[in-house]
Design a protein around this motif. Structure first.
Motif, PDB file in Angstrom:
ATOM      1  N   ASP A   1       0.834  -1.205   0.000  1.00 31.83           N
ATOM      2  CA  ASP A   1       0.000   0.000   0.000  1.00 31.83           C
ATOM      3  C   ASP A   1       0.865   1.249   0.000  1.00 31.83           C
ATOM      4  OD1 ASP A   1      -2.273  -1.543   0.051  1.00 31.83           O
ATOM      5  OD2 ASP A   1      -2.422  -1.537   2.243  1.00 31.83           O
TER       6      ASP A   1
ATOM      7  N   ALA B   1      -0.167  -9.782  -3.363  1.00 30.84           N
ATOM      8  CA  ALA B   1      -0.925  -8.717  -4.022  1.00 30.84           C
ATOM      9  C   ALA B   1       0.004  -7.919  -4.934  1.00 30.84           C
ATOM     10  CB  ALA B   1      -1.547  -7.806  -2.969  1.00 30.84           C
TER      11      ALA B   1
ATOM     12  N   HIS C   1       4.556  -3.604   7.991  1.00 29.30           N
ATOM     13  CA  HIS C   1       3.714  -3.389   9.156  1.00 29.30           C
ATOM     14  C   HIS C   1       4.096  -4.368  10.266  1.00 29.30           C
ATOM     15  CE1 HIS C   1       0.192  -1.233   6.857  1.00 29.30           C
ATOM     16  NE2 HIS C   1       1.290  -0.506   6.933  1.00 29.30           N
TER      17      HIS C   1
ATOM     18  N   GLU D   1      -5.763  -9.705  13.759  1.00 28.28           N
ATOM     19  CA  GLU D   1      -4.647  -8.890  13.275  1.00 28.28           C
ATOM     20  C   GLU D   1      -3.760  -9.678  12.319  1.00 28.28           C
ATOM     21  OE1 GLU D   1      -0.414  -7.298  15.054  1.00 28.28           O
ATOM     22  OE2 GLU D   1      -2.169  -7.136  16.370  1.00 28.28           O
TER      23      GLU D   1
ATOM     24  N   GLY E   1      -5.717 -10.661   9.080  1.00 28.46           N
ATOM     25  CA  GLY E   1      -6.025  -9.464   8.300  1.00 28.46           C
ATOM     26  C   GLY E   1      -4.810  -8.932   7.568  1.00 28.46           C
ATOM     27  N   GLU E   2      -3.686  -8.891   8.253  1.00 26.75           N
ATOM     28  CA  GLU E   2      -2.457  -8.405   7.626  1.00 26.75           C
ATOM     29  C   GLU E   2      -1.977  -9.371   6.551  1.00 26.75           C
ATOM     30  OE1 GLU E   2       0.954  -5.941   6.963  1.00 26.75           O
ATOM     31  OE2 GLU E   2      -1.103  -5.658   7.674  1.00 26.75           O
TER      32      GLU E   2
ATOM     33  N   ARG F   1      -4.167  -8.955   3.510  1.00 27.27           N
ATOM     34  CA  ARG F   1      -3.930  -7.655   2.866  1.00 27.27           C
ATOM     35  C   ARG F   1      -2.739  -7.749   1.924  1.00 27.27           C
ATOM     36  NH1 ARG F   1      -0.544  -3.303   3.236  1.00 27.27           N
ATOM     37  NH2 ARG F   1       0.687  -4.312   4.868  1.00 27.27           N
ATOM     38  N   VAL F   2      -1.687  -8.405   2.381  1.00 28.02           N
ATOM     39  CA  VAL F   2      -0.452  -8.490   1.614  1.00 28.02           C
ATOM     40  C   VAL F   2      -0.498  -9.636   0.599  1.00 28.02           C
ATOM     41  CG1 VAL F   2       2.048  -8.883   1.789  1.00 28.02           C
ATOM     42  CG2 VAL F   2       0.876  -7.448   3.480  1.00 28.02           C
TER      43      VAL F   2
ATOM     44  N   PRO G   1      -3.435 -11.835  -0.687  1.00 30.03           N
ATOM     45  CA  PRO G   1      -4.831 -12.291  -0.738  1.00 30.03           C
ATOM     46  C   PRO G   1      -4.983 -13.703  -1.296  1.00 30.03           C
ATOM     47  CG  PRO G   1      -4.399 -10.610  -2.414  1.00 30.03           C
ATOM     48  CD  PRO G   1      -3.226 -10.625  -1.510  1.00 30.03           C
TER      49      PRO G   1
END
Length: 376
Positions: free
Chosen positions: A98, A143, A256, A291, A294-295, A298-299, A301
């Motif tokens: 991101d 991603a 992150h 957490e 989700g992380e 996000r990175v 999928p």
């Protein structure tokens, strides 16, 4: 009567015991194997050269030496015991997925360049910027990326397997191992005499090593020295990708504070939380699992269809300044510490154990900067 007693059998304590035993030091390792021991849960990334950590040069220089030591000890273990070591080379991708990760990625790139100029690490020719398409070809679940740097000089270690190899080799060199709880470290006139276990048995030795991980502080009062180590909970999830071959996938390092470590059995470990103030509570939490997953999604999928094989929880021994606590204590002669590695215990542990063992044997070692006396 032993020459040395090691309290704690995680990767650090096992390393101390191994390095003592192979030099014919009559060594006893006592380990109560606490639930939530960090060694049993860690991801095992060995790549200080690409670390985005911004701490002082103390950690970085020590970590470079620790990573460089791994191949040496692995070679010895392959010759001294019959099982796997759990260590293998593995490429690594540092990615910014991101836009909000890009500034940190660029800042880390500058630090890596500065370190390369100063230390020669990462070694020339081992790292390069690659396209999003190339990154996805190497880690198919990834991603689209805004930035990606590939590094060929990383490694990974399965800490449970590696610790087992250390102990098997050490036993061949004469190490004795007891599964007991050390309740007290005895000393007289400022000199250690041995330890006592929960079954009221006393074992004598002129040298005792506290390698109790997050539990090391429980000896502070009796030794008259503060051991500022507290538990930091980490939750890590192992995903089973079924028939998808992950044996050639690289380690994935986003920005992150999470990571993904692939293994040859079509499994990817994703994590981990860093929960300061967690106390001695080695259990999963809804927030922690949310957490981590989700992380991860996000990175990457493409991991969405993976099965959850296992969730591991470890209590990392986090020191007050997030640096290891190693070597002699000032209050009781013969007592040594080997703890406080936090989230980098698997990266630093085998080398830390070697240095503490060397100090016990009277070898010249330079670990004063990691002494517990720095907290005074």
């Amino acid at each position: 009567m032993y020459d040395a007693i090691v309290v704690g059998g995680g990767i650090v304590g096992a390393s101390v015991a191994y390095h003592l035993a192979r030099e014919d030091v009559d060594t006893l390792l006592i380990d109560r194997h606490d639930t939530g021991r960090a060694t049993d849960a860690g991801a095992g990334i060995i790549s200080p050269a690409t670390s985005s950590r911004t701490a002082s040069t103390q950690w970085f220089e020590f970590a470079l030496d620790a990573a460089a030591y791994y191949p040496d000890v692995v070679e010895r273990l392959e010759n001294e015991q019959d099982g796997e070591t759990g260590y293998s080379d593995c490429p690594l991708l540092s990615v910014a997925v991101d836009e909000d990760e890009v500034p940190e990625y660029d800042a880390a790139s500058e630090r890596i360049l500065e370190r390369q100029e100063k230390y020669g690490q990462p070694a020339p020719g081992t790292t390069e910027e690659i396209s999003s398409a190339e990154a996805k070809s190497r880690f198919p679940a990834l991603a689209e990326t805004r930035r990606c740097r590939a590094y060929d000089g990383a490694a990974r270690v399965d800490a449970r397997t590696f610790t087992g190899a250390l102990l098997r080799a050490a036993k061949k060199h004469g190490l004795t191992v007891f599964g007991k709880d050390v309740t007290e470290i005895h000393h007289e006139d400022g000199t250690v005499t041995g330890v006592e276990t929960a079954d009221a048995t006393t074992y004598e030795a002129p040298a005792v090593v506290v390698a109790g991980g997050a539990w090391s502080d429980r000896f502070s009062d009796s030794l008259g020295v503060s051991i500022p180590v507290e538990p930091q909970r980490g939750q890590i999830i192992h995903l089973d990708l079924g028939d998808t071959d992950t044996s050639t996938w690289p380690i994935l390092s986003p920005y992150h504070s999470h990571y993904m470590v692939p293994w040859s059995d079509n499994r990817v470990a994703v994590g981990a939380t860093r929960e300061v103030g967690s106390g001695f509570e080695p259990h999963t939490t809804a927030d922690g699992v949310h957490e981590v997953l989700g992380e991860a999604l996000r990175v990457a999928p493409g991991l969405g269809d993976a099965a959850i094989e296992e969730i591991r929880v470890g209590l990392r021994p986090r020191s007050a300044d997030q640096l290891p606590v190693l070597g002699r204590i000032p209050t009781v002669e013969g007592v040594h510490l080997a703890t406080g590695h936090g989230a980098t215990g698997l990266q630093l542990g085998p080398y830390s154990g070697k240095l503490v063992a060397d100090q016990i044997m009277g070898e010249p070692v330079d670990i004063e900067e990691f002494s517990v006396e720095r907290f005074e």
